[in-house]
Write a protein that holds these residues in place. Structure first.
Motif, PDB file in Angstrom:
ATOM      1  N   TYR A 130       0.819  -1.213   0.000  1.00 42.44           N
ATOM      2  CA  TYR A 130       0.000   0.000   0.000  1.00 42.44           C
ATOM      3  C   TYR A 130       0.852   1.262   0.000  1.00 42.44           C
ATOM      4  N   ASP A 134       0.432   4.209  -2.700  1.00 46.33           N
ATOM      5  CA  ASP A 134       0.400   5.635  -2.361  1.00 46.33           C
ATOM      6  C   ASP A 134       1.429   6.412  -3.178  1.00 46.33           C
ATOM      7  N   ALA A 162      -3.291  -8.686   1.362  1.00 40.53           N
ATOM      8  CA  ALA A 162      -3.579  -7.254   1.197  1.00 40.53           C
ATOM      9  C   ALA A 162      -4.959  -6.999   0.619  1.00 40.53           C
ATOM     10  N   GLU A 169      -6.714  -4.037   4.289  1.00 44.87           N
ATOM     11  CA  GLU A 169      -7.194  -3.212   3.173  1.00 44.87           C
ATOM     12  C   GLU A 169      -8.225  -2.191   3.637  1.00 44.87           C
ATOM     13  N   MET A 172      -6.978   1.279   4.624  1.00 46.84           N
ATOM     14  CA  MET A 172      -6.256   2.070   3.641  1.00 46.84           C
ATOM     15  C   MET A 172      -7.181   3.007   2.868  1.00 46.84           C
ATOM     16  N   LYS A 175      -7.143   1.941  -2.800  1.00 41.45           N
ATOM     17  CA  LYS A 175      -7.396   0.519  -2.974  1.00 41.45           C
ATOM     18  C   LYS A 175      -6.821   0.028  -4.303  1.00 41.45           C
TER      19      LYS A 175
END
Length: 279
Positions: A130, A134, A162, A169, A172, A175
């Motif tokens: 993740y 990002d 994940a 997930e 976060m 996605k």
């Protein structure tokens, strides 16, 4: 020998269009952090308790991209328990670029001072994935809404972890759009996935037994995104990796490239990614 003005013009144009990120570019980013839930924050305030900071790991990775301005869909690649090898560092990025994707290969080991995790699992790798997502979202040539996660062996475990329901997930902000796991060790009772998922395994793999993945698929509720399992007859662990064309034994498990199975899997993955990232 003289070079024509036309040839010089073509060469100059090619040099001007070249972007260093088209080759492997070493980039740095952080693993993703998680915020405490609103409930935990409220309870902490009521009790006068300070919640601990979530540790962030500085990571590095290798970024590659197709020529052009984009924005392009992208793929985050997670290596296996032995670290980055030619299959994940070179062969897969070249393949994915030719299909039109930006590629970020995550190096989960170097900055942590780890050589391998072949006898243990590193759960932090979910946050590495993740963090890569990002980072890609900050790049103007990436379509951040169309990014897939693909992992190999232990990286395949990370890809499945994940993108499972009731997993990290849900913590976060961004996605993934789809997930691919090459010969992961499946968790039979992991439940549904949050995104369309493709698992690829060899029926002779004695490191990542295909039966566990069959059980994972059989235990799905049928209400979530599809989780598909492709099994390749006569294929062992690392069947897509030309760098193990000579079979080898690692920790008692056989690794061996299988050209026929590899090619079939490439066709399958290309179609899968196109379905969910380019439509």
């Amino acid at each position: 020998m003289q070079i024509s003005k036309l040839a010089l013009g073509i060469l100059a144009s090619a040099l001007l269009q070249f972007n260093p990120a088209q080759a492997d570019e070493l980039v740095r980013f952080d693993s993703a952090g998680t915020r405490p839930s609103a409930f935990l924050e409220r309870k902490a305030r009521e009790q006068g308790v300070t919640l601990p900071d979530v540790p962030i790991t500085h990571l590095q990775g290798y970024l590659s991209r197709p020529p052009g301005d984009g924005p392009f869909p992208a793929v985050v690649v997670m290596h296996g328990c032995g670290g980055i090898h030619p299959n994940t560092k070179t062969y897969w990025p070249q393949r994915l670029i030719s299909w039109g994707y930006v590629v970020l290969v995550v190096d989960s080991f170097t900055t942590r001072g780890i050589e391998d995790t072949c006898q243990r699992y590193l759960p932090e790798r979910v946050f590495d994935a993740y963090g890569a997502l990002d980072y890609l979202s900050t790049l103007p040539f990436v379509d951040a809404g169309h990014v897939a996660l693909i992992g190999f062996s232990a990286g395949g475990i990370a890809a499945l972890e994940a993108t499972k329901t009731e997993g990290d997930e849900q913590l976060m902000d961004r996605k993934f759009k789809a997930a691919v796991g090459y010969y992961p060790v499946c968790a039979p009772h992991a439940g549904d996935a949050t995104v369309p998922t493709l698992i690829l395994n060899g029926d002779l793999d004695d490191w990542s037994p295909v039966e566990r993945c069959r059980q994972r698929v059989s235990h799905l509720s049928g209400k979530g995104p599809s989780v598909e399992l492709d099994v390749y007859p006569g294929a062992y662990h690392d069947f897509d990796a030309p760098d193990v064309a000579t079979p080898k034994i690692k920790l008692g498990h056989r690794e061996e490239y299988n050209a026929a199975a590899a090619e079939q899997s490439f066709i399958r993955v290309k179609a899968f990614l196109h379905q969910y990232l380019q439509n």
